[in-house]
Design an enzyme around this catalytic site. Structure first.
Site, PDB file in Angstrom:
ATOM      1  CB  CYS A 110      -1.063   0.027   1.061  1.00 49.61           C
ATOM      2  SG  CYS A 110      -0.186  -0.318   2.820  1.00 49.61           S
ATOM      3  CG  ASP A 124      -8.041   2.956   0.661  1.00 53.99           C
ATOM      4  OD1 ASP A 124      -7.170   2.131   0.736  1.00 53.99           O
ATOM      5  OD2 ASP A 124      -8.865   2.338   1.663  1.00 53.99           O
ATOM      6  CG  HIS A 141      -5.620  -0.460   1.687  1.00 56.06           C
ATOM      7  ND1 HIS A 141      -5.456   0.677   1.987  1.00 56.06           N
ATOM      8  CD2 HIS A 141      -4.778  -1.393   2.434  1.00 56.06           C
ATOM      9  CE1 HIS A 141      -4.411   0.988   2.888  1.00 56.06           C
ATOM     10  NE2 HIS A 141      -3.918  -0.390   2.893  1.00 56.06           N
TER      11      HIS A 141
END
Length: 386
Positions: free
Chosen positions: A69, A273, A275
């Protein structure tokens, strides 16, 4: 009406608020410019976990889910710099349209394969050379250092990536790096074969005239804004960074869960994000890239600013010397509206080791002190050597 439980994949609509919305140096009105806000966010490059890409190093992982990430956030902040560099901050992406060549070249620099300038393969393997096993989580300082080393090979963009250490930005050092003709000893020789990387050798010469006097600057500043939580005295100064026209945003988040912060509204940070795991993408035969999965087409995520982990890296892009001088002027104004996050000085303070010494001495004796100061969650941080 129905209720969806809150988790990574539930996205709230953008709030109806009279508070100004700031996205990477641009101000919007959430009541009258919601479409413009979403268009701006969607146009940012969104790099997420991928699966089924060629094994890293030939025998390594074929997915970065669970560990990549911060590497993806590093790709996003540098991707924003390349967008500003080659197509401009005001460029907008639209689904299904045939894209211009420069944009395709930018995307190709991040495709998940070993010979792309800034691929997950390149970032992970550059980390291996510095004692970071593939699959180990990076802190924001470490990913900044790795991007700096990879940018040397990008002869198409001809960027200077400068990582400001010791919470101090030294104007003299940056001008020497961005204008190497000022200092013959600072002239940079391109690595052998660098022009063949990324399949864009023809682009290497096209920008030489433009960058003859000033190499475009990507300035990354690793910071620690508190101990376990962000010190509220920094909050207004952090907000001001998103208001600067040179802003590339901030990489950070929580230990082992990184985000790319691109702006704020009220007391909430706006972020992309990484993820989400998506299949790896291969370029088409005509070199176009199926690009819909590289743009976040839902309202952006938000979190309260006090939830931010204090270990971050802030980024800025200055295409010209005038833009850098303007940034310096604005920073000197910003610092009085809250606790300054870093110092801006004209020349190297006598107590600081030179930038070159930091970069060229792998066993620099202060590395432990720097590790604790910048990147406490990144326990095996080392000063990276060239």
């Amino acid at each position: 009406y129905f209720y969806l439980p809150t988790h990574t994949f539930t996205f709230e609509d953008f709030p109806e608020t009279s508070e100004p919305v700031w996205i990477l140096g641009k101000e919007y009105n959430a009541l009258t410019e919601k479409d413009e806000i979403l268009s701006d966010v969607t146009s940012r490059l969104w790099f997420t976990y991928r699966k089924n890409f060629p094994p890293i190093g030939g025998t390594g992982p074929t997915s970065d889910t669970g560990w990549g990430c911060m590497l993806r956030c590093g790709q996003m902040i540098l991707g924003e710099a390349l967008v500003c560099r080659h197509v401009g901050r005001d460029w907008r992406w639209a689904r299904g349209q045939r894209q211009r060549e420069e944009y395709i070249s930018i995307l190709n620099a991040f495709i998940d394969k070993k010979d792309s300038y800034y691929s997950i393969h390149q970032i992970a393997q550059m980390g291996v050379g510095e004692g970071k096993p593939i699959g180990q989580w990076y802190g924001p300082n470490t990913v900044a250092q790795v991007l700096k080393k990879l940018a040397v090979f990008d002869t198409w963009s001809r960027l200077v990536v400068h990582v400001a250490m010791d919470n101090t930005v030294v104007i003299e050092d940056i001008k020497r790096l961005c204008m190497p003709w000022l200092d013959a000893a600072g002239a940079c020789c391109e690595p052998d074969g660098a022009g063949e990387l990324n399949g864009c050798p023809q682009g290497a010469c096209a920008l030489e005239e433009e960058t003859a006097l000033w190499k475009p600057l990507v300035l990354l500043i690793p910071l620690r804004l508190g101990l376990s939580d962000i010190n509220e005295a920094y909050i207004e100064t952090l907000k001001q960074c998103f208001m600067l026209p040179q802003s590339l945003g901030v990489i950070g988040g929580k230990p082992n869960s990184a985000h790319y912060f691109i702006g704020y509204v009220g007391e909430e940070l706006i972020y992309l994000d990484p993820h989400t795991t998506q299949p790896a993408v291969d370029p088409c035969e005509d070199s176009q890239v199926p690009d819909e999965t590289y743009h976040c087409q839902h309202p952006p995520c938000r979190m309260h600013i006090c939830e931010l982990d204090p270990s971050i890296a802030a980024g800025f892009f200055c295409r010209t010397e005038d833009e850098f001088d303007d940034w310096c002027m604005r920073i000197r104004r910003v610092r009085f509206r809250g606790l300054p996050m870093f110092e801006l000085v004209d020349s190297q303070p006598s107590h600081m080791v030179s930038v070159d010494a930091l970069n060229l001495t792998p066993d620099f004796s202060d590395s432990d002190r720097l590790e604790r100061f910048f990147d406490s969650e990144d326990e095996e941080f080392e000063i990276l050597s060239l």
